[in-house]
Design an enzyme around this catalytic site. Structure first.
Site, mmCIF file in Angstrom:
data_model
loop_
_atom_site.group_PDB
_atom_site.id
_atom_site.type_symbol
_atom_site.label_atom_id
_atom_site.label_comp_id
_atom_site.label_asym_id
_atom_site.label_seq_id
_atom_site.Cartn_x
_atom_site.Cartn_y
_atom_site.Cartn_z
ATOM 1 C CG ASP A 16 35.515 -23.700 -22.329
ATOM 2 O OD1 ASP A 16 34.726 -22.916 -21.767
ATOM 3 O OD2 ASP A 16 35.996 -24.687 -21.734
ATOM 4 C CB ALA A 17 31.088 -23.106 -25.244
ATOM 5 C CE LYS A 18 33.716 -25.171 -18.773
ATOM 6 N NZ LYS A 18 34.343 -25.834 -19.932
ATOM 7 N NE ARG A 30 37.123 -21.210 -15.797
ATOM 8 C CZ ARG A 30 37.242 -21.852 -16.953
ATOM 9 N NH1 ARG A 30 37.289 -23.184 -16.982
ATOM 10 N NH2 ARG A 30 37.328 -21.191 -18.090
ATOM 11 C CE LYS A 60 38.145 -26.660 -25.857
ATOM 12 N NZ LYS A 60 37.706 -27.716 -24.932
ATOM 13 C CD GLU A 78 35.930 -33.450 -26.110
ATOM 14 O OE1 GLU A 78 36.406 -33.119 -25.004
ATOM 15 O OE2 GLU A 78 36.642 -33.648 -27.122
ATOM 16 C CD GLU A 116 36.453 -32.531 -21.148
ATOM 17 O OE1 GLU A 116 36.663 -31.423 -20.627
ATOM 18 O OE2 GLU A 116 36.773 -32.808 -22.309
ATOM 19 C CG HIS A 129 40.011 -34.121 -20.279
ATOM 20 N ND1 HIS A 129 40.260 -33.672 -19.000
ATOM 21 C CD2 HIS A 129 39.846 -33.017 -21.045
ATOM 22 C CE1 HIS A 129 40.229 -32.355 -18.985
ATOM 23 N NE2 HIS A 129 39.982 -31.929 -20.204
#
Length: 377
Positions: free
Chosen positions: A26-28, A63, A177, A232, A258, A308
């Site tokens: 995702d964006a992270k 993670r 996303k 979100e 979330e 979530h």
């Protein structure tokens, strides 16, 4: 018929690692804050009583954190032996105080969540009711949307193909996303997906906390044209004031919550009017006991509920929420359980099986890496 007292005689804790078929980004990941996700670690709690009643619950970590949850649970779980399994709130407090020196949020309460959820599953099974019915359901099905097909590692073509599969399977909405360093690419992808889906399919976007306040406002204004169900996590999860400003400035609803790990953190979110749609996660906030406290606050504040992940748990909790909620569809957990949830006409059906309606699969057992038992079978 008089109530027959019962006591907890056996607790089995186990941790299992679920491998993901594809590394998830995702964006992270694209902003350099995290590496692609390749697995999810689960903490399972299985509880048996003197009368032979059983319950199963789980928590999880993406993670880091899974080993810590398991370690904390194995330190405190024995305190539940000999207790009445129906006294769930009392048991939650007892287990919380057993490990109070490490706090009342995060790993400390996520470890308790597996036990708390198992107790609710047990109680509903004993009553021969689906958990939603035990809690007091407002509906027998819940609107559902898919997330697992919309990650940033996938091309637009892959996302639209997965969206078509989801809609054909009866899922009602699609979430994708966003949050790339190149906001123009975000807009290109959203445009392409909206054009593919057409104007009537519910569409959500999720920035996974990767925008600053100025970017979030600018992007929020650009995204208004797509008639989204929500935007979100546009900001850091703990930026209640920033989310509140966005919620006030934009017509598109703001969703978040979330990543918060306690009821207290959600209370701040609610008090600040920081979202239109609140997205608590029962395993993350400490279990169903805590989730129900939070849901009461959210309903009083007039918020829509969209829990979530962990649809196997959240379907029941969403069905018991007074106003129409959403539940998130992820197919990642399917190998862990023998059963499948029924989906049709955009909605996920509350199963008629007692409790959560789940049974751990042989595959879940095969992926188990550690186990500890307390009491006697």
């Amino acid at each position: 018929m008089a109530y027959t007292p019962d006591t907890i005689r056996h607790i089995r804790l186990s941790t299992a690692t679920l491998p993901l078929a594809t590394a998830i980004s995702d964006a992270k990941v694209f902003t350099g804050r995290q590496k692609p996700m390749t697995e999810v670690v689960f903490l399972f709690a299985e509880i048996t009583t003197e009368q032979g009643h059983e319950g199963v619950g789980f928590s999880y970590s993406k993670r880091a954190g899974g080993p810590a949850q398991y370690a904390h649970a194995r330190e405190v779980a024995e305190n539940a032996l000999g207790e009445d399994p129906n006294d769930i709130a009392k048991l939650y407090d007892k287990l919380l105080w057993a490990g109070a020196s490490v706090g009342r949020s995060g790993v400390a309460t996520q470890a308790l969540a597996a036990l708390d959820i198992a107790l609710y599953d047990l109680k509903a099974r004993r009553a021969r009711l689906p958990l939603a019915k035990l809690l007091g359901a407002h509906r027998d099905s819940v609107r559902t949307y898919n997330t697992s097909g919309g990650f940033l590692h996938a091309s637009v073509e892959e996302i639209t193909a997965r969206a078509d599969e989801s809609l054909a399977a009866g899922i009602g909405g699609i979430k994708i996303k966003v949050g790339l360093p190149d906001t123009a690419e975000d807009l290109r992808r959203v445009t392409a997906v909206r054009e593919h889906l057409g104007p009537d399919t519910p569409l959500m976007v999720d920035a996974n906390q990767q925008w600053d306040r100025a970017t979030a406002l600018r992007m929020g204004r650009r995204l208004e044209e797509f008639d989204l169900i929500w935007i979100e996590e546009p900001l850091d999860a703990y930026d209640a004031e920033g989310h509140a400003a966005l919620a006030s400035a934009l017509d598109t609803p703001i969703a978040t919550g979330e990543m918060l790990a306690s009821v207290a953190e959600h209370e701040r979110l609610i008090a600040a009017r920081a979202c239109d749609i609140i997205q608590p996660d029962a395993p993350r906030v400490g279990g169903i006991t805590q989730f129900l406290r939070l849901a009461g606050l959210a309903h009083h504040a007039g918020l829509t509920l969209a829990p979530h992940f962990a649809m196997e748990i959240h379907l029941h909790l969403a069905a018991a929420y007074p106003t129409e909620p959403w539940v998130e569809h992820f197919d990642w957990l399917n190998p862990l359980f023998e059963e499948r949830l029924e989906i049709a006409d955009g909605r996920m059906m509350v199963p008629d099986r007692p409790g959560l309606g789940i049974t751990l699969s042989e595959q879940a057992r095969a992926w188990t890496t550690e186990t500890v038992e307390f009491g006697t079978r």
